[in-house]
Design a protein around this motif. Structure first.
Motif, PDB file in Angstrom:
ATOM      1  N   UNK A 187     -28.726  13.105 -24.707  1.00 55.15           N
ATOM      2  CA  UNK A 187     -27.662  13.522 -25.610  1.00 55.15           C
ATOM      3  C   UNK A 187     -26.529  12.533 -25.411  1.00 55.15           C
ATOM      4  N   UNK A 188     -26.002  11.969 -26.488  1.00 52.62           N
ATOM      5  CA  UNK A 188     -25.055  10.869 -26.331  1.00 52.62           C
ATOM      6  C   UNK A 188     -24.073  10.830 -27.490  1.00 52.62           C
ATOM      7  N   UNK A 189     -22.911  10.236 -27.214  1.00 49.58           N
ATOM      8  CA  UNK A 189     -21.901  10.015 -28.253  1.00 49.58           C
ATOM      9  C   UNK A 189     -20.931   8.944 -27.751  1.00 49.58           C
ATOM     10  N   UNK A 190     -20.128   8.425 -28.657  1.00 52.53           N
ATOM     11  CA  UNK A 190     -19.155   7.377 -28.301  1.00 52.53           C
ATOM     12  C   UNK A 190     -17.897   7.543 -29.135  1.00 52.53           C
ATOM     13  N   UNK A 191     -16.749   7.360 -28.488  1.00 53.11           N
ATOM     14  CA  UNK A 191     -15.451   7.478 -29.158  1.00 53.11           C
ATOM     15  C   UNK A 191     -14.471   6.489 -28.536  1.00 53.11           C
ATOM     16  N   UNK A 202       0.763   3.564 -20.043  1.00 50.98           N
ATOM     17  CA  UNK A 202       0.415   2.345 -20.753  1.00 50.98           C
ATOM     18  C   UNK A 202      -0.397   2.723 -21.995  1.00 50.98           C
ATOM     19  N   UNK A 203      -0.147   2.051 -23.103  1.00 55.10           N
ATOM     20  CA  UNK A 203      -0.983   2.246 -24.281  1.00 55.10           C
ATOM     21  C   UNK A 203      -2.157   1.275 -24.191  1.00 55.10           C
ATOM     22  N   UNK A 204      -3.334   1.837 -24.131  1.00 51.43           N
ATOM     23  CA  UNK A 204      -4.544   1.037 -23.980  1.00 51.43           C
ATOM     24  C   UNK A 204      -5.697   1.837 -24.567  1.00 51.43           C
ATOM     25  N   UNK A 205      -6.452   1.238 -25.447  1.00 44.36           N
ATOM     26  CA  UNK A 205      -7.578   1.932 -26.076  1.00 44.36           C
ATOM     27  C   UNK A 205      -8.888   1.396 -25.512  1.00 44.36           C
ATOM     28  N   UNK A 206      -9.826   2.318 -25.279  1.00 44.97           N
ATOM     29  CA  UNK A 206     -11.129   1.930 -24.759  1.00 44.97           C
ATOM     30  C   UNK A 206     -12.223   2.661 -25.539  1.00 44.97           C
ATOM     31  N   UNK A 207     -13.249   1.905 -25.922  1.00 45.36           N
ATOM     32  CA  UNK A 207     -14.433   2.508 -26.533  1.00 45.36           C
ATOM     33  C   UNK A 207     -15.327   3.014 -25.415  1.00 45.36           C
ATOM     34  N   UNK A 208     -15.622   4.305 -25.424  1.00 43.62           N
ATOM     35  CA  UNK A 208     -16.349   4.954 -24.329  1.00 43.62           C
ATOM     36  C   UNK A 208     -17.613   5.613 -24.859  1.00 43.62           C
ATOM     37  N   UNK A 209     -18.709   5.368 -24.183  1.00 42.97           N
ATOM     38  CA  UNK A 209     -19.988   6.036 -24.462  1.00 42.97           C
ATOM     39  C   UNK A 209     -20.319   6.959 -23.298  1.00 42.97           C
ATOM     40  N   UNK A 210     -20.707   8.174 -23.608  1.00 43.00           N
ATOM     41  CA  UNK A 210     -21.186   9.124 -22.608  1.00 43.00           C
ATOM     42  C   UNK A 210     -22.575   9.594 -23.029  1.00 43.00           C
ATOM     43  N   UNK A 211     -23.539   9.482 -22.113  1.00 44.34           N
ATOM     44  CA  UNK A 211     -24.901   9.959 -22.369  1.00 44.34           C
ATOM     45  C   UNK A 211     -25.347  10.828 -21.200  1.00 44.34           C
ATOM     46  N   UNK A 212     -26.011  11.934 -21.519  1.00 43.91           N
ATOM     47  CA  UNK A 212     -26.475  12.886 -20.509  1.00 43.91           C
ATOM     48  C   UNK A 212     -27.956  13.168 -20.734  1.00 43.91           C
TER      49      UNK A 212
END
Length: 413
Positions: A187-191, A202-212
Protein backbone atom coordinates in the motif's frame (compact mmCIF):
# COMPACT_ATOMS: atom_id res chain seq x y z
CA UNK A 1 -16.14 -5.66 1.46
CA UNK A 2 -13.78 -3.74 3.73
CA UNK A 3 -10.39 -5.15 4.61
CA UNK A 4 -8.82 -4.95 8.06
CA UNK A 5 -5.72 -2.84 8.19
CA UNK A 6 -2.46 -4.76 8.03
CA UNK A 7 -1.40 -4.96 11.71
CA UNK A 8 1.52 -2.69 12.59
CA UNK A 9 4.87 -4.18 13.48
CA UNK A 10 6.04 -3.72 17.06
CA UNK A 11 8.38 -0.77 17.57
CA UNK A 12 11.17 -3.12 18.69
CA UNK A 13 11.01 -4.87 15.31
CA UNK A 14 11.78 -1.76 13.28
CA UNK A 15 15.36 -1.62 12.03
CA UNK A 16 16.16 1.01 9.41
CA UNK A 17 18.64 1.08 6.55
CA UNK A 18 18.94 4.63 5.23
CA UNK A 19 20.28 5.01 1.69
CA UNK A 20 22.04 8.26 0.73
CA UNK A 21 21.89 9.02 4.44
CA UNK A 22 23.66 12.39 4.56
CA UNK A 23 24.68 13.82 7.95
CA UNK A 24 21.80 12.11 9.72
CA UNK A 25 18.57 14.09 9.39
CA UNK A 26 16.51 10.92 9.40
CA UNK A 27 18.86 8.77 11.49
CA UNK A 28 18.92 11.19 14.41
CA UNK A 29 15.11 11.19 14.44
CA UNK A 30 15.14 7.38 14.45
CA UNK A 31 17.70 7.41 17.27
CA UNK A 32 15.55 9.51 19.60
CA UNK A 33 12.63 7.20 18.76
CA UNK A 34 14.70 4.30 20.06
CA UNK A 35 15.03 2.64 16.64
CA UNK A 36 18.13 1.05 15.15
CA UNK A 37 19.22 2.84 12.00
CA UNK A 38 22.29 2.43 9.81
CA UNK A 39 23.13 4.80 6.98
CA UNK A 40 24.84 4.32 3.63
CA UNK A 41 26.78 7.47 2.73
CA UNK A 42 29.59 7.89 0.20
CA UNK A 43 30.95 11.35 1.13
CA UNK A 44 33.90 11.24 3.55
CA UNK A 45 33.18 14.65 5.09
CA UNK A 46 29.57 13.72 5.77
CA UNK A 47 30.66 10.37 7.21
CA UNK A 48 32.89 12.31 9.63
CA UNK A 49 29.85 14.20 10.93
CA UNK A 50 27.94 10.94 11.30
CA UNK A 51 30.80 9.41 13.29
CA UNK A 52 30.95 12.42 15.59
CA UNK A 53 27.20 12.09 16.17
CA UNK A 54 27.57 8.38 16.97
CA UNK A 55 25.38 7.34 14.05
CA UNK A 56 25.80 3.89 12.55
CA UNK A 57 27.24 3.86 9.04
CA UNK A 58 28.02 0.94 6.76
CA UNK A 59 31.65 0.17 6.00
CA UNK A 60 30.92 0.35 2.26
CA UNK A 61 30.18 3.84 0.97
CA UNK A 62 28.34 3.07 -2.25
CA UNK A 63 24.63 2.22 -2.28
CA UNK A 64 25.18 0.46 -5.62
CA UNK A 65 27.76 -1.93 -4.12
CA UNK A 66 25.55 -3.09 -1.24
CA UNK A 67 22.34 -5.05 -1.44
CA UNK A 68 19.42 -5.87 0.84
CA UNK A 69 21.04 -9.20 1.73
CA UNK A 70 24.41 -7.73 2.77
CA UNK A 71 25.35 -8.86 6.32
CA UNK A 72 25.42 -5.30 7.65
CA UNK A 73 21.83 -4.57 6.66
CA UNK A 74 20.17 -7.92 5.97
CA UNK A 75 17.90 -7.74 9.03
CA UNK A 76 16.57 -4.24 8.30
CA UNK A 77 12.79 -4.08 8.19
CA UNK A 78 12.51 -0.48 6.97
CA UNK A 79 14.11 1.09 3.88
CA UNK A 80 14.49 4.86 3.70
CA UNK A 81 16.40 7.13 1.38
CA UNK A 82 16.72 10.37 -0.55
CA UNK A 83 18.53 9.54 -3.80
CA UNK A 84 20.09 12.49 -5.63
CA UNK A 85 17.61 13.60 -8.27
CA UNK A 86 19.01 16.82 -9.69
CA UNK A 87 18.42 15.41 -13.17
CA UNK A 88 14.71 16.18 -12.78
CA UNK A 89 15.14 19.55 -11.10
CA UNK A 90 15.54 21.49 -14.35
CA UNK A 91 11.88 22.41 -14.29
CA UNK A 92 10.19 22.13 -17.65
CA UNK A 93 13.41 21.59 -19.58
CA UNK A 94 13.72 18.98 -22.29
CA UNK A 95 16.67 17.42 -20.44
CA UNK A 96 14.75 17.16 -17.16
CA UNK A 97 11.68 15.72 -18.90
CA UNK A 98 13.76 13.08 -20.68
CA UNK A 99 15.48 12.04 -17.42
CA UNK A 100 12.07 11.71 -15.78
CA UNK A 101 10.70 9.55 -18.58
CA UNK A 102 13.88 7.43 -18.63
CA UNK A 103 13.56 6.64 -14.92
CA UNK A 104 9.86 5.78 -15.18
CA UNK A 105 10.53 3.48 -18.15
CA UNK A 106 13.48 1.73 -16.50
CA UNK A 107 11.73 1.42 -13.14
CA UNK A 108 8.83 -0.39 -14.78
CA UNK A 109 11.24 -3.04 -16.08
CA UNK A 110 12.35 -3.85 -12.52
CA UNK A 111 8.98 -5.04 -11.18
CA UNK A 112 6.62 -7.94 -11.95
CA UNK A 113 9.38 -10.52 -11.49
CA UNK A 114 8.42 -13.68 -9.62
CA UNK A 115 11.93 -15.09 -9.33
CA UNK A 116 15.39 -13.72 -8.58
CA UNK A 117 16.90 -14.84 -11.88
CA UNK A 118 14.55 -12.84 -14.09
CA UNK A 119 14.91 -9.79 -11.87
CA UNK A 120 18.71 -9.93 -11.91
CA UNK A 121 18.66 -10.21 -15.71
CA UNK A 122 16.41 -7.15 -15.90
CA UNK A 123 18.62 -5.22 -13.47
CA UNK A 124 21.72 -6.06 -15.52
CA UNK A 125 20.06 -4.58 -18.61
CA UNK A 126 18.86 -1.50 -16.75
CA UNK A 127 22.27 -0.91 -15.19
CA UNK A 128 23.98 -1.19 -18.58
CA UNK A 129 21.66 1.48 -19.95
CA UNK A 130 22.07 3.86 -17.02
CA UNK A 131 25.86 3.46 -17.14
CA UNK A 132 25.78 4.93 -20.64
CA UNK A 133 23.72 7.97 -19.63
CA UNK A 134 25.44 11.33 -19.29
CA UNK A 135 24.11 11.85 -15.74
CA UNK A 136 24.81 8.91 -13.43
CA UNK A 137 22.26 10.21 -10.93
CA UNK A 138 19.51 8.96 -13.22
CA UNK A 139 20.59 5.46 -12.22
CA UNK A 140 20.88 6.27 -8.52
CA UNK A 141 17.18 7.03 -8.19
CA UNK A 142 16.51 3.42 -9.23
CA UNK A 143 18.59 2.00 -6.38
CA UNK A 144 15.81 2.02 -3.73
CA UNK A 145 13.60 0.04 -6.10
CA UNK A 146 16.43 -2.46 -6.61
CA UNK A 147 16.73 -2.86 -2.83
CA UNK A 148 12.97 -3.38 -2.50
CA UNK A 149 12.98 -6.13 -5.13
CA UNK A 150 16.10 -7.80 -3.70
CA UNK A 151 14.56 -7.85 -0.22
CA UNK A 152 11.54 -9.62 -1.63
CA UNK A 153 13.27 -12.02 -4.04
CA UNK A 154 16.81 -12.48 -2.73
CA UNK A 155 16.45 -12.53 1.04
CA UNK A 156 12.74 -13.57 0.85
CA UNK A 157 11.79 -10.96 3.43
CA UNK A 158 10.16 -7.78 2.06
CA UNK A 159 10.67 -4.49 3.87
CA UNK A 160 7.74 -3.71 6.13
CA UNK A 161 7.97 0.00 5.30
CA UNK A 162 9.62 2.11 2.60
CA UNK A 163 10.09 5.89 2.90
CA UNK A 164 11.62 7.98 0.11
CA UNK A 165 12.02 11.75 -0.02
CA UNK A 166 13.41 14.39 -2.34
CA UNK A 167 12.71 17.81 -3.87
CA UNK A 168 9.14 18.43 -5.10
CA UNK A 169 10.07 18.04 -8.78
CA UNK A 170 10.63 14.33 -8.06
CA UNK A 171 6.95 13.80 -7.12
CA UNK A 172 6.11 12.35 -10.59
CA UNK A 173 8.79 9.69 -10.03
CA UNK A 174 7.37 8.83 -6.60
CA UNK A 175 3.83 8.70 -8.04
CA UNK A 176 5.06 6.23 -10.64
CA UNK A 177 6.84 4.23 -7.92
CA UNK A 178 3.54 4.12 -6.01
CA UNK A 179 1.91 2.29 -8.92
CA UNK A 180 4.85 -0.12 -9.18
CA UNK A 181 5.02 -0.81 -5.45
CA UNK A 182 1.33 -1.65 -5.37
CA UNK A 183 2.02 -4.30 -8.00
CA UNK A 184 4.57 -5.99 -5.75
CA UNK A 185 2.54 -5.96 -2.52
CA UNK A 186 2.67 -2.49 -0.95
CA UNK A 187 0.00 0.00 0.00
CA UNK A 188 1.66 3.24 -1.07
CA UNK A 189 1.17 6.93 -1.74
CA UNK A 190 3.23 10.09 -2.26
CA UNK A 191 2.67 13.75 -1.40
CA UNK A 192 4.57 17.01 -1.01
CA UNK A 193 5.02 18.01 2.64
CA UNK A 194 5.87 21.49 3.94
CA UNK A 195 8.51 21.50 6.68
CA UNK A 196 7.06 24.49 8.55
CA UNK A 197 3.77 22.56 8.92
CA UNK A 198 5.61 20.42 11.47
CA UNK A 199 7.40 23.08 13.49
CA UNK A 200 10.59 23.37 11.45
CA UNK A 201 11.67 27.06 11.47
CA UNK A 202 12.14 27.02 7.71
CA UNK A 203 10.00 26.83 4.58
CA UNK A 204 11.08 23.72 2.74
CA UNK A 205 9.03 21.35 0.59
CA UNK A 206 9.81 17.67 0.18
CA UNK A 207 8.20 15.03 -2.02
CA UNK A 208 7.64 12.02 0.26
CA UNK A 209 6.67 8.45 -0.60
CA UNK A 210 5.40 6.07 2.07
CA UNK A 211 4.84 2.37 1.31
CA UNK A 212 3.70 -0.32 3.75
CA UNK A 213 3.83 -4.05 3.02
CA UNK A 214 0.24 -5.25 2.79
CA UNK A 215 -0.17 -7.61 -0.17
CA UNK A 216 -3.81 -8.38 0.68
CA UNK A 217 -4.86 -4.73 0.66
CA UNK A 218 -2.60 -2.62 -1.55
CA UNK A 219 -5.37 -0.13 -2.38
CA UNK A 220 -6.00 0.95 1.19
CA UNK A 221 -5.17 4.56 2.14
CA UNK A 222 -1.73 5.37 3.52
CA UNK A 223 -1.80 7.96 6.26
CA UNK A 224 0.61 10.89 6.07
CA UNK A 225 1.42 13.12 9.08
CA UNK A 226 -1.05 15.88 9.81
CA UNK A 227 0.14 19.47 10.17
CA UNK A 228 0.83 20.66 13.72
CA UNK A 229 1.84 24.22 12.83
CA UNK A 230 0.68 27.11 10.69
CA UNK A 231 1.89 27.18 7.11
CA UNK A 232 3.85 30.26 6.11
CA UNK A 233 2.33 32.40 3.36
CA UNK A 234 3.72 35.73 2.29
CA UNK A 235 1.55 38.55 3.55
CA UNK A 236 -0.30 36.36 6.07
CA UNK A 237 0.13 37.20 9.75
CA UNK A 238 1.49 34.74 12.23
CA UNK A 239 -1.01 33.25 14.69
CA UNK A 240 -0.83 34.66 18.23
CA UNK A 241 1.89 33.07 20.32
CA UNK A 242 1.93 32.22 24.00
CA UNK A 243 4.87 32.79 26.29
CA UNK A 244 6.19 29.63 27.89
CA UNK A 245 8.98 30.54 30.35
CA UNK A 246 9.61 26.89 31.18
CA UNK A 247 10.34 25.99 27.57
CA UNK A 248 12.56 29.07 27.19
CA UNK A 249 14.47 28.23 30.36
CA UNK A 250 15.07 24.68 29.14
CA UNK A 251 16.27 25.92 25.77
CA UNK A 252 13.80 23.72 23.90
CA UNK A 253 13.36 24.59 20.26
CA UNK A 254 10.12 23.10 19.05
CA UNK A 255 6.57 23.06 20.30
CA UNK A 256 3.71 20.58 19.78
CA UNK A 257 0.21 21.56 18.71
CA UNK A 258 -1.94 23.19 21.35
CA UNK A 259 -4.71 20.94 22.61
CA UNK A 260 -8.18 22.43 22.68
CA UNK A 261 -7.08 25.95 21.74
CA UNK A 262 -6.29 25.90 18.05
CA UNK A 263 -5.93 23.33 15.32
CA UNK A 264 -2.29 24.27 14.87
CA UNK A 265 0.48 26.19 16.56
CA UNK A 266 1.89 29.38 15.01
CA UNK A 267 4.76 28.75 12.65
CA UNK A 268 8.14 28.56 14.37
CA UNK A 269 10.08 31.72 13.52
CA UNK A 270 13.81 32.29 13.24
CA UNK A 271 13.79 34.41 16.40
CA UNK A 272 12.34 31.44 18.33
CA UNK A 273 15.44 29.30 17.79
CA UNK A 274 18.29 31.77 17.22
CA UNK A 275 18.38 32.91 20.82
CA UNK A 276 21.84 34.46 20.64
CA UNK A 277 20.78 37.19 18.23
CA UNK A 278 18.83 40.41 18.69
CA UNK A 279 15.08 39.79 18.66
CA UNK A 280 14.47 41.69 15.42
CA UNK A 281 16.59 41.05 12.34
CA UNK A 282 16.23 40.39 8.64
CA UNK A 283 17.93 37.77 6.47
CA UNK A 284 18.64 38.74 2.86
CA UNK A 285 19.05 35.76 0.56
CA UNK A 286 22.01 35.16 -1.69
CA UNK A 287 19.52 34.32 -4.44
CA UNK A 288 17.50 36.68 -6.60
CA UNK A 289 13.73 36.35 -6.65
CA UNK A 290 11.58 36.14 -9.78
CA UNK A 291 14.64 35.80 -12.01
CA UNK A 292 16.01 39.20 -10.98
CA UNK A 293 19.42 38.86 -9.25
CA UNK A 294 18.90 42.29 -7.66
CA UNK A 295 15.58 41.28 -6.11
CA UNK A 296 16.89 39.36 -3.13
CA UNK A 297 14.53 37.26 -1.06
CA UNK A 298 14.01 38.68 2.43
CA UNK A 299 12.65 37.18 5.64
CA UNK A 300 12.29 38.91 8.99
CA UNK A 301 13.03 37.14 12.26
CA UNK A 302 9.28 36.80 12.90
CA UNK A 303 9.07 34.46 9.92
CA UNK A 304 10.50 31.02 9.19
CA UNK A 305 13.76 30.98 7.29
CA UNK A 306 13.76 30.53 3.55
CA UNK A 307 15.02 27.10 2.43
CA UNK A 308 18.51 26.46 3.80
CA UNK A 309 20.92 25.58 1.00
CA UNK A 310 24.63 24.84 0.73
CA UNK A 311 25.13 28.58 0.12
CA UNK A 312 23.61 29.56 3.47
CA UNK A 313 26.76 31.40 4.58
CA UNK A 314 26.28 33.87 1.72
CA UNK A 315 23.00 35.12 3.17
CA UNK A 316 23.36 38.49 4.89
CA UNK A 317 21.80 39.39 8.23
CA UNK A 318 20.77 42.92 9.26
CA UNK A 319 19.49 44.40 12.50
CA UNK A 320 15.95 45.77 12.36
CA UNK A 321 15.41 49.01 14.30
CA UNK A 322 12.07 50.48 15.23
CA UNK A 323 11.57 54.13 14.27
CA UNK A 324 9.54 56.71 16.22
CA UNK A 325 6.58 56.06 13.95
CA UNK A 326 6.67 52.38 14.89
CA UNK A 327 8.04 51.19 11.55
CA UNK A 328 11.06 48.91 11.34
CA UNK A 329 14.00 49.80 9.16
CA UNK A 330 17.28 48.13 8.23
CA UNK A 331 20.15 48.86 10.58
CA UNK A 332 23.70 47.61 10.86
CA UNK A 333 24.83 44.35 9.29
CA UNK A 334 25.26 41.50 11.76
CA UNK A 335 27.41 38.37 11.67
CA UNK A 336 26.25 35.91 9.05
CA UNK A 337 24.56 32.70 10.09
CA UNK A 338 26.88 30.21 11.75
CA UNK A 339 26.80 26.50 11.01
CA UNK A 340 25.12 25.89 14.36
CA UNK A 341 22.42 28.42 13.49
CA UNK A 342 21.91 26.97 10.01
CA UNK A 343 21.54 23.55 11.64
CA UNK A 344 18.97 24.92 14.08
CA UNK A 345 16.93 26.32 11.18
CA UNK A 346 16.99 22.80 9.74
CA UNK A 347 15.75 21.56 13.19
CA UNK A 348 19.00 19.77 14.05
CA UNK A 349 19.80 19.78 17.79
CA UNK A 350 21.85 22.75 18.96
CA UNK A 351 24.90 20.62 19.79
CA UNK A 352 24.95 18.59 16.60
CA UNK A 353 28.67 17.89 15.92
CA UNK A 354 29.21 19.18 12.38
CA UNK A 355 32.59 18.13 10.95
CA UNK A 356 34.91 18.77 7.99
CA UNK A 357 35.08 21.63 5.50
CA UNK A 358 31.80 21.41 3.59
CA UNK A 359 29.43 21.75 6.53
CA UNK A 360 27.13 24.22 4.76
CA UNK A 361 26.53 21.72 1.97
CA UNK A 362 25.87 18.93 4.48
CA UNK A 363 23.30 21.07 6.26
CA UNK A 364 21.66 22.25 3.05
CA UNK A 365 21.32 18.74 1.65
CA UNK A 366 19.86 17.19 4.80
CA UNK A 367 16.24 16.40 5.50
CA UNK A 368 15.09 18.27 8.64
CA UNK A 369 15.12 15.86 11.61
CA UNK A 370 11.83 17.19 12.98
CA UNK A 371 10.13 16.55 9.65
CA UNK A 372 11.71 13.07 9.62
CA UNK A 373 10.31 12.42 13.09
CA UNK A 374 6.76 13.11 11.91
CA UNK A 375 7.22 11.10 8.71
CA UNK A 376 8.65 8.06 10.52
CA UNK A 377 5.95 8.07 13.20
CA UNK A 378 3.29 8.16 10.51
CA UNK A 379 4.94 5.61 8.18
CA UNK A 380 5.45 3.15 11.06
CA UNK A 381 1.89 3.77 12.29
CA UNK A 382 3.04 4.78 15.76
CA UNK A 383 0.78 7.84 16.01
CA UNK A 384 1.93 11.48 16.09
CA UNK A 385 5.22 12.10 17.95
CA UNK A 386 4.67 12.90 21.60
CA UNK A 387 5.71 16.16 23.25
CA UNK A 388 8.44 14.27 25.10
CA UNK A 389 9.82 12.84 21.85
CA UNK A 390 9.92 16.26 20.19
CA UNK A 391 11.67 17.73 23.22
CA UNK A 392 14.11 14.81 23.28
CA UNK A 393 15.12 15.59 19.70
CA UNK A 394 15.69 19.25 20.52
CA UNK A 395 17.75 18.45 23.61
CA UNK A 396 19.84 15.65 22.05
CA UNK A 397 23.61 15.77 22.59
CA UNK A 398 26.34 13.47 21.21
CA UNK A 399 27.79 10.86 23.52
CA UNK A 400 31.28 11.26 22.03
CA UNK A 401 31.54 7.62 21.06
CA UNK A 402 32.17 6.25 17.58
CA UNK A 403 29.70 3.75 16.23
CA UNK A 404 30.81 0.33 15.04
CA UNK A 405 30.83 -0.32 11.33
CA UNK A 406 30.47 -4.08 11.70
CA UNK A 407 27.26 -6.09 11.43
CA UNK A 408 24.59 -3.93 13.03
CA UNK A 409 21.38 -5.91 12.92
CA UNK A 410 22.62 -9.16 14.44
CA UNK A 411 20.62 -12.34 14.22
CA UNK A 412 18.71 -13.29 17.37
CA UNK A 413 18.88 -16.79 18.73
Amino acid sequence: MTHALHPPVRRADFRIVDLFAGPGGLDIAATVMGLESIGVEWDDATRATRRAAGLLTTAEKDVAVLSASDPQVKNATVLTGGPPCQSFSVAGSRKGHKALEDVKRLATRLVDHEDLGSFEAAWKEVKAETDEMSDERTGLVLQPLRWVMEAKLKRNDPYEVVVLEQVPTVLPVWKHYVKLLKRVGYAADAHVLHAEDFGVPQTRRRAVLIAQWDPENVERPVQFPGATHQRYRKGVARLPTENDPQREAQGLLFSPARKGKSAVEPWVAMQDVLAGRPRDFEVVSNYGSGGDPKNRGRRTSEQPSATITGKVRRNRVFLLKETRSGRKEIGEELERLTFEEAGLLQSFPRKYPWRSTDVAQQIGNAIPPLLSLHILCSALRLGPPSDDLINKLAAWEPEHTNASTGEIFAETS
